[in-house]
Motif scaffolding. Structure first.
Motif, PDB file in Angstrom:
ATOM      1  N   ASN A 233       2.589   1.910  -3.204  1.00  0.00           N
ATOM      2  CA  ASN A 233       1.637   2.443  -4.181  1.00  0.00           C
ATOM      3  C   ASN A 233       1.080   3.805  -3.760  1.00  0.00           C
ATOM      4  O   ASN A 233       0.095   4.270  -4.338  1.00  0.00           O
ATOM      5  CB  ASN A 233       0.493   1.443  -4.402  1.00  0.00           C
ATOM      6  CG  ASN A 233       0.955   0.220  -5.138  1.00  0.00           C
ATOM      7  OD1 ASN A 233       1.821   0.286  -6.003  1.00  0.00           O
ATOM      8  ND2 ASN A 233       0.383  -0.930  -4.794  1.00  0.00           N
ATOM      9  N   LYS A 234       1.684   4.389  -2.717  1.00  0.00           N
ATOM     10  CA  LYS A 234       1.321   5.717  -2.210  1.00  0.00           C
ATOM     11  C   LYS A 234      -0.120   5.801  -1.686  1.00  0.00           C
ATOM     12  O   LYS A 234      -0.731   6.863  -1.690  1.00  0.00           O
ATOM     13  CB  LYS A 234       1.590   6.778  -3.259  1.00  0.00           C
ATOM     14  CG  LYS A 234       3.031   6.747  -3.769  1.00  0.00           C
ATOM     15  CD  LYS A 234       3.537   8.062  -4.185  1.00  0.00           C
ATOM     16  CE  LYS A 234       4.926   8.034  -4.770  1.00  0.00           C
ATOM     17  NZ  LYS A 234       5.950   7.338  -4.071  1.00  0.00           N
ATOM     18  N   ASN A 235      -0.641   4.667  -1.236  1.00  0.00           N
ATOM     19  CA  ASN A 235      -1.966   4.642  -0.625  1.00  0.00           C
ATOM     20  C   ASN A 235      -1.781   4.763   0.895  1.00  0.00           C
ATOM     21  O   ASN A 235      -1.790   3.768   1.619  1.00  0.00           O
ATOM     22  CB  ASN A 235      -2.703   3.354  -1.006  1.00  0.00           C
ATOM     23  CG  ASN A 235      -4.155   3.387  -0.611  1.00  0.00           C
ATOM     24  OD1 ASN A 235      -4.564   4.144   0.268  1.00  0.00           O
ATOM     25  ND2 ASN A 235      -4.951   2.545  -1.252  1.00  0.00           N
ATOM     26  N   ILE A 236      -1.599   5.990   1.342  1.00  0.00           N
ATOM     27  CA  ILE A 236      -1.253   6.268   2.739  1.00  0.00           C
ATOM     28  C   ILE A 236      -2.377   5.860   3.688  1.00  0.00           C
ATOM     29  O   ILE A 236      -2.119   5.263   4.734  1.00  0.00           O
ATOM     30  CB  ILE A 236      -0.880   7.757   2.911  1.00  0.00           C
ATOM     31  CG1 ILE A 236       0.398   8.042   2.106  1.00  0.00           C
ATOM     32  CG2 ILE A 236      -0.700   8.121   4.380  1.00  0.00           C
ATOM     33  CD1 ILE A 236       0.732   9.505   1.952  1.00  0.00           C
ATOM     34  N   LYS A 237      -3.622   6.161   3.338  1.00  0.00           N
ATOM     35  CA  LYS A 237      -4.750   5.830   4.225  1.00  0.00           C
ATOM     36  C   LYS A 237      -4.861   4.319   4.438  1.00  0.00           C
ATOM     37  O   LYS A 237      -5.045   3.858   5.560  1.00  0.00           O
ATOM     38  CB  LYS A 237      -6.069   6.384   3.668  1.00  0.00           C
ATOM     39  CG  LYS A 237      -6.167   7.879   3.751  1.00  0.00           C
ATOM     40  CD  LYS A 237      -6.223   8.306   5.202  1.00  0.00           C
ATOM     41  CE  LYS A 237      -6.291   9.821   5.301  1.00  0.00           C
ATOM     42  NZ  LYS A 237      -5.996  10.300   6.643  1.00  0.00           N
ATOM     43  N   LEU A 238      -4.720   3.545   3.379  1.00  0.00           N
ATOM     44  CA  LEU A 238      -4.775   2.078   3.517  1.00  0.00           C
ATOM     45  C   LEU A 238      -3.580   1.591   4.339  1.00  0.00           C
ATOM     46  O   LEU A 238      -3.743   0.729   5.209  1.00  0.00           O
ATOM     47  CB  LEU A 238      -4.779   1.408   2.138  1.00  0.00           C
ATOM     48  CG  LEU A 238      -4.804  -0.124   2.145  1.00  0.00           C
ATOM     49  CD1 LEU A 238      -6.032  -0.654   2.888  1.00  0.00           C
ATOM     50  CD2 LEU A 238      -4.737  -0.661   0.714  1.00  0.00           C
ATOM     51  N   HIS A 239      -2.418   2.160   4.084  1.00  0.00           N
ATOM     52  CA  HIS A 239      -1.217   1.804   4.854  1.00  0.00           C
ATOM     53  C   HIS A 239      -1.456   2.044   6.345  1.00  0.00           C
ATOM     54  O   HIS A 239      -1.161   1.173   7.166  1.00  0.00           O
ATOM     55  CB  HIS A 239      -0.021   2.609   4.355  1.00  0.00           C
ATOM     56  CG  HIS A 239       1.220   2.425   5.171  1.00  0.00           C
ATOM     57  ND1 HIS A 239       1.992   1.285   5.088  1.00  0.00           N
ATOM     58  CD2 HIS A 239       1.818   3.221   6.100  1.00  0.00           C
ATOM     59  CE1 HIS A 239       3.018   1.397   5.926  1.00  0.00           C
ATOM     60  NE2 HIS A 239       2.931   2.558   6.546  1.00  0.00           N
TER      61      HIS A 239
ATOM     62  N   LYS B  95      -4.290   2.194   8.022  1.00  0.00           N
ATOM     63  CA  LYS B  95      -5.279   1.243   8.554  1.00  0.00           C
ATOM     64  C   LYS B  95      -4.664  -0.144   8.740  1.00  0.00           C
ATOM     65  O   LYS B  95      -4.898  -0.801   9.755  1.00  0.00           O
ATOM     66  CB  LYS B  95      -6.491   1.160   7.629  1.00  0.00           C
ATOM     67  CG  LYS B  95      -7.350   2.403   7.654  1.00  0.00           C
ATOM     68  CD  LYS B  95      -8.492   2.311   6.658  1.00  0.00           C
ATOM     69  CE  LYS B  95      -9.292   3.605   6.675  1.00  0.00           C
ATOM     70  NZ  LYS B  95     -10.353   3.625   5.671  1.00  0.00           N
TER      71      LYS B  95
ATOM     72  N   ALA C 225       0.828  -1.209   0.000  1.00  0.00           N
ATOM     73  CA  ALA C 225       0.000   0.000   0.000  1.00  0.00           C
ATOM     74  C   ALA C 225       0.859   1.255   0.000  1.00  0.00           C
ATOM     75  O   ALA C 225       0.605   2.192  -0.769  1.00  0.00           O
ATOM     76  CB  ALA C 225      -0.950  -0.004   1.198  1.00  0.00           C
ATOM     77  N   ILE C 226       1.883   1.290   0.832  1.00  0.00           N
ATOM     78  CA  ILE C 226       2.707   2.506   0.904  1.00  0.00           C
ATOM     79  C   ILE C 226       3.568   2.649  -0.348  1.00  0.00           C
ATOM     80  O   ILE C 226       3.819   3.763  -0.810  1.00  0.00           O
ATOM     81  CB  ILE C 226       3.531   2.576   2.208  1.00  0.00           C
ATOM     82  CG1 ILE C 226       3.918   4.027   2.512  1.00  0.00           C
ATOM     83  CG2 ILE C 226       4.757   1.695   2.160  1.00  0.00           C
ATOM     84  CD1 ILE C 226       2.763   4.964   2.737  1.00  0.00           C
TER      85      ILE C 226
END
Length: 176
Positions: free
Chosen positions: A68-74, A76, A65-66
């Motif tokens: 892929n720059k998906n900070i919110k999912l990272h 959680k 997730a991180i």
């Protein structure tokens, strides 16, 4: 948040990190000496081994997730990984407070592999506590550059502990 404010916010957690990093292993060690005359289900070890396996998968998913720059999912997923680790620890301690330790009965070279994995698992499970706490605090205080630096150490340590917990269980499970 500016850098100075991030450092000030981070510093207010330092005493708590030190206390928890010492208290958790000490309390766990002390509780291993406590025996409660209650029989917990024999199926508890595969459950807490499964929690370790899920933790490893969640850590890998958080890493992806991180990347892929998906900070919110990272965020959680990391909170979930911490929660799973706490659940594992509670179940593990409760089981060992109510049950005798299972002896590993493997022979030959495999016993050396087992004990190497077990010892490194135990030592690193203690060592990883302050790393997880510091990494988490650096994230919540928005000290992202320092968070990234320590996460590069924390992630493989924590992943190793989660995976070797499962391996130790698989290796000792025939002797339960």
């Amino acid at each position: 948040m500016n850098k100075d404010k991030a450092i000030l916010n981070e510093n207010k957690y330092n005493k708590l990190i030190v206390v928890l990093s010492i208290a958790i292993p000490v309390v766990v060690a002390l509780l291993f000496g406590v025996k409660i005359d209650v029989t917990l289900p024999v199926f508890l070890p595969p459950i807490y081994a499964s929690v370790n396996a899920i933790t490893a998968l969640v850590l890998i998913a958080a890493f992806v997730a991180i990347k892929n720059k998906n900070i919110k999912l990272h965020e959680k997923l990391m909170k979930l990984a911490i929660g799973l680790s706490v659940v594992f620890l509670v179940m593990y301690v409760l089981y060992h407070m109510t049950s005798d330790s299972t002896k590993y009965l493997g022979e030959g070279g495999i016993q050396y592999v087992y004990y190497f994995i077990l010892i490194t698992h135990i030592l690193l499970s203690i060592l990883v506590i302050p790393f997880v706490l510091i990494t988490y605090v650096r994230a919540i205080t928005n000290n992202i550059e320092k968070h990234k630096k320590i996460a590069k150490i924390t992630f493989p340590l924590w992943l190793y502990v989660a995976i070797t917990g499962v391996i130790v269980y698989v290796m000792i499970s025939p002797y339960y």
